[in-house]
Design a protein around this motif. Structure first.
Motif, PDB file in Angstrom:
ATOM      1  N   THR A   1       0.873  -1.182  -0.031  1.00  0.00           N
ATOM      2  CA  THR A   1      -0.045  -0.021  -0.041  1.00  0.00           C
ATOM      3  C   THR A   1       1.008   1.303   0.119  1.00  0.00           C
ATOM      4  O   THR A   1       0.289   2.266   0.024  1.00  0.00           O
ATOM      5  CB  THR A   1      -1.004   0.065   1.288  1.00  0.00           C
ATOM      6  OG1 THR A   1      -0.050   0.263   2.460  1.00  0.00           O
ATOM      7  CG2 THR A   1      -1.853  -1.308   1.267  1.00  0.00           C
TER       8      THR A   1
ATOM      9  N   LYS B   1      -0.158   4.004  -2.445  1.00  0.00           N
ATOM     10  CA  LYS B   1      -1.041   4.787  -2.212  1.00  0.00           C
ATOM     11  C   LYS B   1      -1.147   5.835  -0.996  1.00  0.00           C
ATOM     12  O   LYS B   1      -1.620   6.886  -1.050  1.00  0.00           O
ATOM     13  CB  LYS B   1      -2.199   3.752  -1.623  1.00  0.00           C
ATOM     14  CG  LYS B   1      -3.050   2.945  -2.745  1.00  0.00           C
ATOM     15  CD  LYS B   1      -4.153   2.106  -2.276  1.00  0.00           C
ATOM     16  CE  LYS B   1      -4.472   1.042  -3.065  1.00  0.00           C
ATOM     17  NZ  LYS B   1      -5.468   0.070  -2.661  1.00  0.00           N
TER      18      LYS B   1
ATOM     19  N   PRO C   1      -6.077   4.492   3.655  1.00  0.00           N
ATOM     20  CA  PRO C   1      -5.992   3.625   2.625  1.00  0.00           C
ATOM     21  C   PRO C   1      -6.230   2.174   3.273  1.00  0.00           C
ATOM     22  O   PRO C   1      -5.553   1.713   4.141  1.00  0.00           O
ATOM     23  CB  PRO C   1      -4.921   3.854   2.029  1.00  0.00           C
ATOM     24  CG  PRO C   1      -4.675   5.382   2.204  1.00  0.00           C
ATOM     25  CD  PRO C   1      -5.093   5.365   3.533  1.00  0.00           C
TER      26      PRO C   1
ATOM     27  N   SER D   1      -3.407  -0.574   4.880  1.00  0.00           N
ATOM     28  CA  SER D   1      -2.203   0.024   4.916  1.00  0.00           C
ATOM     29  C   SER D   1      -1.622  -0.115   6.438  1.00  0.00           C
ATOM     30  O   SER D   1      -0.576   0.545   6.563  1.00  0.00           O
ATOM     31  CB  SER D   1      -2.461   1.704   4.556  1.00  0.00           C
ATOM     32  OG  SER D   1      -3.716   2.254   5.613  1.00  0.00           O
TER      33      SER D   1
END
Length: 475
Positions: free
Chosen positions: A50, A53, A196, A199
């Motif tokens: 992640t 992101k 996100p 994450s």
């Protein structure tokens, strides 16, 4: 049974769990699922993926998320405080104080999330660099592994999670096996905010899986708070990873002859015995000038005798049980060892189960465990001194170097201590137990490596990246 969390998703593991023990009654009141060892590396991979992101996650969104977390902790503050009493055994007053600090820690992290700056330089320092400029910024270091101890399980988690979210780092967090539920309730809160997906992961774990949190090659930074023995072992096996270690101490307070004795005694009473003495900056050694020594001892004993020890849920209680009876037994053994070598117990020194009386000692030989090691319990050792420079040198003989408190009205002595103490922090006119959550916090020698405190942790969790510009802006 409570779950562990991978992002917003809770997972139950009926096969393996950690007990949630009420430290006052000694009863197991619930269970927390542990992450299956065979699933741990897959979870790490999921969280690690992640990073892009999170890097793209706008700073104003990070700020909003962190403020949401602070708000939800405030909304659930009494529930969380009661949990700390249950899991840690600290008094309800100390527990509420920890929750208040956690709110501050996430709030400061939110403020710092939008303050991450950079630097522009004209780099034409010589003819061969003519027309060169540089722009410097910080970028997330990558996956952060967080290992949190039992004594402040919510605020010390906040001190790792807050900066990571502010910087944009994915993270995995392992709570102490003695206080696993605190992480779960933080997981519940994080599941309600807009981070996100996947994450982060909050992963109560068996001791057998602990090495993965420091050896997996995808981890870029290990942030560990705990004992010196475990911390330095992690450093030894960490390989190429960056490591931040917040370890133990046996903090000293020095009391000069020119101070208000009542004030110094009242603050040292608090610093030695708050949170059951289970703090790495608890006052363990007190060096008092010979001119006021007897007066100070009388005042400290008078104050300590007022301590209410007992049910930590009771508003009047100051001192609850230690985290385990084994810790109280260890303290009892250390006190008895010192007595066998000529030390005096001026107050306390007795154990009842996991409870240990607030204890004041004197004439303790420097080689005794209760003097040279970290007590991590409600014991302080008194000693008189005559020369300020000599007492500063004596404080420096400790293997630890976290913080020292200096009570004095002499500005020259204050700066002499600041310049000459081999510690991470010098607190003037208060106990070494003071930690402002925004300040740099950490130690030297066996007390650790690196600094916490939001902006300083953010530096550890990021890397400097430079853009070199050649002959730009020419028309």
């Amino acid at each position: 049974m409570y779950p562990y969390y991978v992002g917003k998703t809770p997972f139950l593991n009926p096969r393996n769990s950690l007990p949630v023990v009420d430290k006052y009654s000694g009863k197991v009141v619930s269970q927390v699922s542990t992450v299956p060892p065979e699933d741990l590396r897959g979870i790490i991979d999921k969280v690690n993926r992640t990073q892009k992101k999170l890097t793209a996650f706008p700073r104003y969104e990070r700020k909003r998320v962190l403020l949401d977390i602070a708000s939800k902790i405030k909304l659930n503050s009494e529930k969380l405080a009661q949990l700390l009493v249950l899991e840690v055994g600290k008094s309800i007053t100390d527990a509420r104080g920890e929750i208040g600090r956690a709110i501050d820690t996430f709030t400061i992290s939110a403020e710092e999330a939008v303050r991450q700056g950079g630097e522009f330089q004209h780099a034409d320092s010589s003819a061969r660099n003519h027309g060169t400029r540089t722009i410097t910024s910080r970028y997330p270091i990558g996956l952060v592994s967080m290992i949190v101890p039992f004594n402040f399980p919510i605020n010390l988690a906040a001190h790792k999670m807050g900066p990571a979210i502010a910087v944009g780092c994915p993270f995995i967090l392992k709570p102490s096996e003695r206080t696993p539920l605190s992480a779960v309730l933080l997981g519940e809160i994080l599941s309600e905010v807009d981070l996100p997906e996947d994450s982060y992961a909050l992963l109560p774990s068996e001791l057998s899986t602990a090495p993965v949190f420091s050896t997996d090659e995808r981890i870029k930074l290990i942030s560990f708070t705990g004992s010196a023995k475990v911390g330095w072992e992690i450093k030894k096996t960490s390989g190429k990873k960056k490591v931040c270690l917040e370890l133990g101490g046996n903090a000293a307070a020095v009391v000069d002859s020119n101070v208000n004795v009542d004030h110094a005694a009242a603050r040292i009473y608090w610093g030695a015995f708050y949170s059951n003495g289970e703090s790495c900056i608890s006052v363990q050694k007190v060096k008092v000038h010979e001119d006021i020594y007897d007066q100070f001892v009388t005042k400290l004993i008078e104050k300590t005798k007022t301590i209410v020890m007992g049910n930590p849920y009771d508003e009047k209680t100051f001192l609850g049980p230690l985290i385990a009876e084994s810790e109280a037994i260890r303290l009892e053994r250390w006190v008895q060892e010192a007595q066998s070598q000529g030390a005096k117990v001026l107050l306390g020194g007795k154990r009842s189960g996991a409870f240990f009386e607030p204890t004041i000692m004197s004439d303790v030989p420097p080689n005794c465990h209760i003097s040279c090691e970290e007590a991590f319990g409600p014991v302080c050792v008194l000693e008189k001194y005559s020369d300020f420079r000599a007492v500063i040198d004596k404080v420096n003989t400790s293997q630890y170097g976290l913080q020292t408190g200096i009570f004095t009205k002499d500005l020259h002595k204050a700066f002499y201590a600041y310049d000459n103490l081999d510690v991470g922090g010098v607190v003037i006119n208060d106990v070494p137990s003071v930690r402002v959550d925004a300040m740099p916090y950490g130690g030297v020698k066996d007390s650790g490596l690196g600094r916490e405190g939001i902006t300083y942790a953010m530096e550890d969790m990021s890397e400097i990246r430079v853009m070199v510009l050649k002959d730009v802006g020419l028309l």
